[in-house]
Design a protein around this motif. Structure first.
Motif, PDB file in Angstrom:
ATOM      1  N   LYS A 163       0.818  -1.216   0.000  1.00 26.37           N
ATOM      2  CA  LYS A 163       0.000   0.000   0.000  1.00 26.37           C
ATOM      3  C   LYS A 163       0.849   1.262   0.000  1.00 26.37           C
ATOM      4  CE  LYS A 163      -3.669  -2.441   0.220  1.00 26.37           C
ATOM      5  NZ  LYS A 163      -3.213  -3.590  -0.501  1.00 26.37           N
ATOM      6  N   LYS A 164       2.135   1.119   0.320  1.00 22.45           N
ATOM      7  CA  LYS A 164       3.029   2.270   0.436  1.00 22.45           C
ATOM      8  C   LYS A 164       4.076   2.226  -0.684  1.00 22.45           C
ATOM      9  CE  LYS A 164       4.345   3.323   4.628  1.00 22.45           C
ATOM     10  NZ  LYS A 164       4.898   3.231   6.000  1.00 22.45           N
ATOM     11  N   VAL A 207       6.685   5.175  -0.944  1.00 20.57           N
ATOM     12  CA  VAL A 207       7.462   5.254   0.294  1.00 20.57           C
ATOM     13  C   VAL A 207       8.437   4.088   0.384  1.00 20.57           C
ATOM     14  CG1 VAL A 207       7.350   5.135   2.812  1.00 20.57           C
ATOM     15  CG2 VAL A 207       5.713   6.559   1.570  1.00 20.57           C
ATOM     16  N   ASP A 208       7.948   2.877   0.223  1.00 15.68           N
ATOM     17  CA  ASP A 208       8.815   1.709   0.367  1.00 15.68           C
ATOM     18  C   ASP A 208       9.900   1.661  -0.703  1.00 15.68           C
ATOM     19  OD1 ASP A 208       7.416   0.983   2.603  1.00 15.68           O
ATOM     20  OD2 ASP A 208       6.300  -0.631   1.650  1.00 15.68           O
ATOM     21  N   GLU A 259      10.357   9.373   4.164  1.00 18.33           N
ATOM     22  CA  GLU A 259       8.916   9.328   4.419  1.00 18.33           C
ATOM     23  C   GLU A 259       8.485  10.548   5.224  1.00 18.33           C
ATOM     24  OE1 GLU A 259       5.391   6.364   5.992  1.00 18.33           O
ATOM     25  OE2 GLU A 259       7.470   5.848   6.446  1.00 18.33           O
ATOM     26  N   THR A 295       5.593  11.641   7.581  1.00 17.04           N
ATOM     27  CA  THR A 295       4.481  11.057   8.340  1.00 17.04           C
ATOM     28  C   THR A 295       3.479  12.096   8.827  1.00 17.04           C
ATOM     29  OG1 THR A 295       5.825  11.085  10.356  1.00 17.04           O
ATOM     30  CG2 THR A 295       5.829   9.042   9.059  1.00 17.04           C
ATOM     31  N   GLN A 310       0.928   8.175  -2.352  1.00 19.11           N
ATOM     32  CA  GLN A 310       0.099   7.020  -2.691  1.00 19.11           C
ATOM     33  C   GLN A 310      -1.083   7.082  -1.743  1.00 19.11           C
ATOM     34  OE1 GLN A 310       0.346   4.160  -4.950  1.00 19.11           O
ATOM     35  NE2 GLN A 310      -1.749   4.087  -4.237  1.00 19.11           N
ATOM     36  N   LYS A 312      -4.911   6.233   5.050  1.00 15.82           N
ATOM     37  CA  LYS A 312      -4.235   5.504   3.972  1.00 15.82           C
ATOM     38  C   LYS A 312      -3.621   6.467   2.959  1.00 15.82           C
ATOM     39  CE  LYS A 312      -5.476   1.445   5.502  1.00 15.82           C
ATOM     40  NZ  LYS A 312      -4.532   0.661   6.259  1.00 15.82           N
ATOM     41  N   TYR A 342       0.051   7.990   2.030  1.00 12.33           N
ATOM     42  CA  TYR A 342       1.473   7.747   2.264  1.00 12.33           C
ATOM     43  C   TYR A 342       2.284   8.728   1.427  1.00 12.33           C
ATOM     44  CZ  TYR A 342      -0.718   3.543   3.999  1.00 12.33           C
ATOM     45  OH  TYR A 342      -1.533   2.670   4.676  1.00 12.33           O
TER      46      TYR A 342
END
Length: 102
Positions: free
Chosen positions: A5-6, A9-10, A20, A22, A34, A91, A93
């Protein structure tokens, strides 16, 4: 909803190409986002700005992306929660791309 889902970021943090973010209030134009909607669809976009109500609460996101509704690449915005086609606030990101060594 399946898979990662990220995505931005990932991918960027894994290879040292991004940091990232936050706290949504710290997002800046050009950050990659995302997000996922309550109907389990998502979108990957380039952040432009938050849309806020009169009290300063974030109620939407304006972004740049390629999609059917804009007939290609253009600015678009979406509302944040709680309805089926709205963006889920939990949700979203955000990642800020960086150039290694800078």
């Amino acid at each position: 909803m399946y898979g990662n889902k990220k995505t931005f970021v990932d991918a960027l943090t894994r290879y040292g190409l991004g940091v990232e973010i936050t706290n949504p209030e710290l997002a800046e134009p050009g950050d990659l986002v995302q997000f996922w909607r309550y109907n389990n669809t998502g979108h990957a976009v380039i952040f432009k700005r938050w849309i806020k109500d009169a009290n300063g609460k974030i109620t939407g996101i304006q972004f740049w992306s390629a999609q059917y509704t804009t007939r290609g690449i253009d600015y678009h915005s979406e509302q944040i929660g709680p309805y089926r086609h709205n963006v889920r606030p939990d949700k979203i990101y955000i990642v800020r791309p960086i150039i290694p060594g800078e």
